[in-house]
Design a protein around this motif. Structure first.
Motif, PDB file in Angstrom:
ATOM      1  N   SER A 110       0.788  -1.040   0.019  1.00 22.03           N
ATOM      2  CA  SER A 110       0.063   0.114   0.041  1.00 22.03           C
ATOM      3  C   SER A 110       0.917   1.097  -0.011  1.00 22.03           C
ATOM      4  O   SER A 110       1.908   1.142   0.589  1.00 22.03           O
ATOM      5  CB  SER A 110      -0.881  -0.066   1.260  1.00 22.03           C
ATOM      6  OG  SER A 110      -1.645   1.188   1.381  1.00 22.03           O
ATOM      7  N   GLY A 167      -1.730   5.981   3.538  1.00 23.38           N
ATOM      8  CA  GLY A 167      -2.067   5.619   4.690  1.00 23.38           C
ATOM      9  C   GLY A 167      -1.618   6.293   5.911  1.00 23.38           C
ATOM     10  O   GLY A 167      -0.411   6.422   5.744  1.00 23.38           O
ATOM     11  N   GLU A 225      -1.348   2.242   9.367  1.00 21.94           N
ATOM     12  CA  GLU A 225      -2.757   2.008   9.465  1.00 21.94           C
ATOM     13  C   GLU A 225      -3.378   0.869   8.456  1.00 21.94           C
ATOM     14  O   GLU A 225      -4.381   0.227   9.034  1.00 21.94           O
ATOM     15  CB  GLU A 225      -3.790   3.137   9.257  1.00 21.94           C
ATOM     16  CG  GLU A 225      -5.138   3.383   9.849  1.00 21.94           C
ATOM     17  CD  GLU A 225      -6.091   2.958   8.804  1.00 21.94           C
ATOM     18  OE1 GLU A 225      -6.950   2.329   9.109  1.00 21.94           O
ATOM     19  OE2 GLU A 225      -5.474   2.801   7.673  1.00 21.94           O
ATOM     20  N   PRO A 226      -2.959   1.137   7.050  1.00 16.33           N
ATOM     21  CA  PRO A 226      -3.574  -0.113   6.197  1.00 16.33           C
ATOM     22  C   PRO A 226      -3.234  -1.525   6.831  1.00 16.33           C
ATOM     23  O   PRO A 226      -3.826  -2.350   6.187  1.00 16.33           O
ATOM     24  CB  PRO A 226      -2.914   0.165   4.974  1.00 16.33           C
ATOM     25  CG  PRO A 226      -2.768   1.643   5.032  1.00 16.33           C
ATOM     26  CD  PRO A 226      -2.399   1.788   6.477  1.00 16.33           C
ATOM     27  N   ASN A 227      -2.205  -1.548   7.445  1.00 21.71           N
ATOM     28  CA  ASN A 227      -1.794  -2.941   7.955  1.00 21.71           C
ATOM     29  C   ASN A 227      -2.358  -3.250   9.462  1.00 21.71           C
ATOM     30  O   ASN A 227      -1.663  -4.299  10.034  1.00 21.71           O
ATOM     31  CB  ASN A 227      -0.215  -3.051   7.848  1.00 21.71           C
ATOM     32  CG  ASN A 227       0.445  -2.970   6.341  1.00 21.71           C
ATOM     33  OD1 ASN A 227      -0.264  -3.085   5.544  1.00 21.71           O
ATOM     34  ND2 ASN A 227       1.481  -2.587   6.505  1.00 21.71           N
TER      35      ASN A 227
END
Length: 200
Positions: free
Chosen positions: A52, A55, A74-76
């Motif tokens: 990604s 984020g 945050e995406p993880n």
């Protein structure tokens, strides 16, 4: 300590207990190369890793006898190891007694003018308070690839007043001054942050 728009100067005992809890939860022993990819032991992706590029980061910065700066992408977030999850839960739930409202004394304003015929600006906008520094753009210059954004640094009581004014605006981040509309976005300069070239 600043928590969700509130603040408190913690006592020595409160600070000791807070840091001791972080230590007990394993904050200082977690392994992470901070790459936020399958090589980072802060996550357990299994076979579900997807790269990604956009984020926010949630960061914990501690400067005491043991210093540590640890961020979670945050995406993880769903792949964070249980130990780190427990630390994030502790921080999310931590709320000392005696909190009072927090108002910043240093802010950065990002100011971008709308073109006269722009459809992006709402029909109803909030007039910019005359007590505040002017939003008027610098003398126009030729930019080939982008429209310049003015960054304004403000400190002291004026920063607090602008923060409150913008928080109570009914038109979001769009304001009008002398018949011209501007998008004004505010960023708080936190107590631990240093501003370089504030007036450039």
């Amino acid at each position: 300590m600043i928590v969700n728009g509130e603040q408190k100067v913690l006592s020595a005992n409160e600070i000791k207990n807070f840091l001791s809890r972080l230590d007990a939860l394993g904050f200082f022993s977690i392994e992470s190369n901070q790459k936020h990819d399958p090589t980072d032991k802060l996550y357990d992706f299994g076979k579900n890793y997807q790269k990604s590029f956009d984020g926010p980061m949630y960061c914990i910065l501690v400067n005491v006898n043991q210093s540590r700066h640890l961020c979670v992408y945050e995406p993880n977030m769903q792949f964070v190891i249980p130990k780190m999850q427990r630390i994030l839960e502790y921080l999310d739930e931590y709320k000392p007694t005696g909190l009072t409202p927090y108002y910043p004394d240093r802010i950065l304003l990002s100011i971008e003018s709308f073109s006269p015929n722009s459809d992006e600006a709402p029909a109803i906008v909030t007039p910019w308070d005359k007590r505040f520094p002017s939003l008027v753009y610098p003398a126009p210059r030729k930019y080939i690839y982008y429209t310049p954004v003015l960054i304004m640094y403000i400190e002291g009581d004026m920063a607090k007043e602008i923060y409150i004014f913008m928080a109570n605006s009914h038109s979001g981040d769009v304001f009008i001054q002398d018949g011209k509309k501007y998008r004004v976005q505010l960023a708080i300069v936190w107590p631990h942050e240093t501003v370089v070239n504030a007036y450039q």
